[in-house]
Design a protein around this motif. Structure first.
Motif, PDB file in Angstrom:
ATOM      1  N   PRO A  94      59.668 -29.452  15.345  1.00  0.00           N
ATOM      2  CA  PRO A  94      58.401 -29.141  14.675  1.00  0.00           C
ATOM      3  C   PRO A  94      57.214 -29.659  15.479  1.00  0.00           C
ATOM      4  CG  PRO A  94      59.496 -30.973  13.576  1.00  0.00           C
ATOM      5  CD  PRO A  94      60.452 -30.453  14.601  1.00  0.00           C
ATOM      6  N   GLY A 146      66.619 -26.216  11.348  1.00  0.00           N
ATOM      7  CA  GLY A 146      65.290 -26.782  11.161  1.00  0.00           C
ATOM      8  C   GLY A 146      65.227 -28.267  11.426  1.00  0.00           C
ATOM      9  N   SER A 195      64.797 -30.544   9.164  1.00  0.00           N
ATOM     10  CA  SER A 195      63.697 -31.017   8.332  1.00  0.00           C
ATOM     11  C   SER A 195      64.072 -32.276   7.550  1.00  0.00           C
ATOM     12  CB  SER A 195      63.295 -29.922   7.345  1.00  0.00           C
ATOM     13  OG  SER A 195      64.356 -29.684   6.431  1.00  0.00           O
ATOM     14  N   ASN A 218      67.493 -21.473   6.920  1.00  0.00           N
ATOM     15  CA  ASN A 218      66.956 -22.810   7.133  1.00  0.00           C
ATOM     16  C   ASN A 218      67.810 -23.868   6.434  1.00  0.00           C
ATOM     17  OD1 ASN A 218      66.288 -22.353   4.436  1.00  0.00           O
ATOM     18  ND2 ASN A 218      64.121 -21.994   4.854  1.00  0.00           N
ATOM     19  N   TRP A 220      59.453 -28.438   6.635  1.00  0.00           N
ATOM     20  CA  TRP A 220      59.226 -27.949   8.003  1.00  0.00           C
ATOM     21  C   TRP A 220      57.736 -27.758   8.271  1.00  0.00           C
ATOM     22  CZ3 TRP A 220      61.025 -27.219  12.760  1.00  0.00           C
ATOM     23  CH2 TRP A 220      60.371 -26.307  13.591  1.00  0.00           C
TER      24      TRP A 220
END
Length: 327
Positions: free
Chosen positions: A280, A255, A257, A228, A39
């Motif tokens: 992000p 997230g 990610s 997360n 992240w």
């Protein structure tokens, strides 16, 4: 004549000094608590994009603890950085961050985790970009509830594994939101299993989940949620070690990610069902840009900006990532 010449020289010197100062290159710092996490790597990548577009220098530093955080702020000042974005290792260090920034005359904006003072109240003069942790958590819980229903699981036989990191307010808010959504869908309160993790990484979540599974072998099915993607992945890996595959376990992270994308790319689906994708790009690009504009144009960022998320699964990942500007 001599006086006029002296005055002219003084004026030229002042103008030269002003021009040199005005032309001083802008440097913006970006400090994150866990630089190794995907992240934060993504945030840095998008912050670099803003730096290239606007022509400023980005100084990236990992700050895993309070001591290194304070040293990093001093480091930024020594490099003649004019402002910085920070995700602190502990939100209660907010007063220390504020004092250090003022001492060095640096602009500061927080990201992800909002800084608080000694009384636990947000520090008003530090702009913040984050998410509504509770609402993001509710999205997780609703996603889990819908998939439980789609699979025809009996809620009385489902254990809800909460990978907990309650010392961080946003972590507590996220898991509470997920839990409340599951309860609203009919999950018995007694089916909640807390698994406190020591850190916010996959290994800590794996260890916490292992302990929880050992103590609660009575449930036929499991759902997992946490702060997360890494927390949920740790629970999924622990479940796999106990024979809990994707037909018996279900996890949704937060997230979006690289951790989540790696799971989605595996040939065989795992129990990591989905993730609520937070952008992000917004958290990295926009905060860096905001601090740059604050320095260059004296345009102070909004006091509070809350971003939203989108549930991304193995099936819709390409479409969702395109919508978020990640492809």
């Amino acid at each position: 004549m001599i006086q006029r010449r002296t005055l002219a020289l003084a004026t030229l010197a002042a103008l030269a000094s002003f021009t040199a100062h005005a032309a001083e290159p802008i440097k913006i710092g970006f400090l994150v608590k866990q630089a190794e996490e995907p992240w934060f790597q993504d945030e840095w990548r998008f912050a670099e994009q803003a730096a290239k577009e606007k022509g400023f220098t980005l100084v990236k530093i990992g700050i895993p603890n309070g001591e290194k955080m304070m040293a990093a702020i001093d480091n930024l000042a020594a490099q003649k950085v004019q402002g910085f974005v920070i995700c602190a290792p502990d939100v209660k260090l907010g007063a220390a961050v504020s004092r250090a920034a003022k001492r060095h005359k640096l602009k500061v904006m927080s990201v992800d985790d909002q800084l608080v003072d000694g009384a636990g109240k947000p520090i008003a003069d530090i702009p913040h970009m984050g998410i509504s942790g509770y609402e993001i958590g509710k999205q997780v819980g609703q996603g889990l509830a819908e998939e439980i229903k789609a699979r025809g699981w009996n809620l009385a036989e489902v254990g809800a594994l909460r990978i907990a990191f309650d010392q961080l307010p946003t972590a507590r808010e996220r898991t509470q939101g997920a839990l409340d959504a599951l309860k609203a869908a009919g999950l018995p309160a007694a089916n909640l299993v807390d698994a406190p993790q020591a850190k916010t990484d996959t290994e800590s979540a794996f260890n916490a989940a292992n302990i929880a599974f050992t103590k609660n072998a009575k449930f036929k099915h499991w759902v997992a949620f946490g702060l997360n993607d890494e927390a949920v992945l740790g629970a999924v890996r622990a479940g796999e070690g106990r024979g809990l595959k994707q037909d018996a376990m279900l996890g949704i992270g937060i997230g979006g990610s690289q951790t989540a994308l790696n799971e989605f790319s595996k040939p065989t689906p795992t129990a990591f069902f989905g993730t609520v994708l937070i952008s992000p790009k917004r958290h990295g690009y926009e905060t860096a840009l905001n601090v740059y504009q604050w320095v260059a144009e004296n345009k102070q960022p909004a006091a509070l900006t809350l971003t939203s998320g989108t549930l991304m699964t193995r099936k819709n990942q390409a479409e969702v990532r395109k919508q978020m500007g990640l492809q």
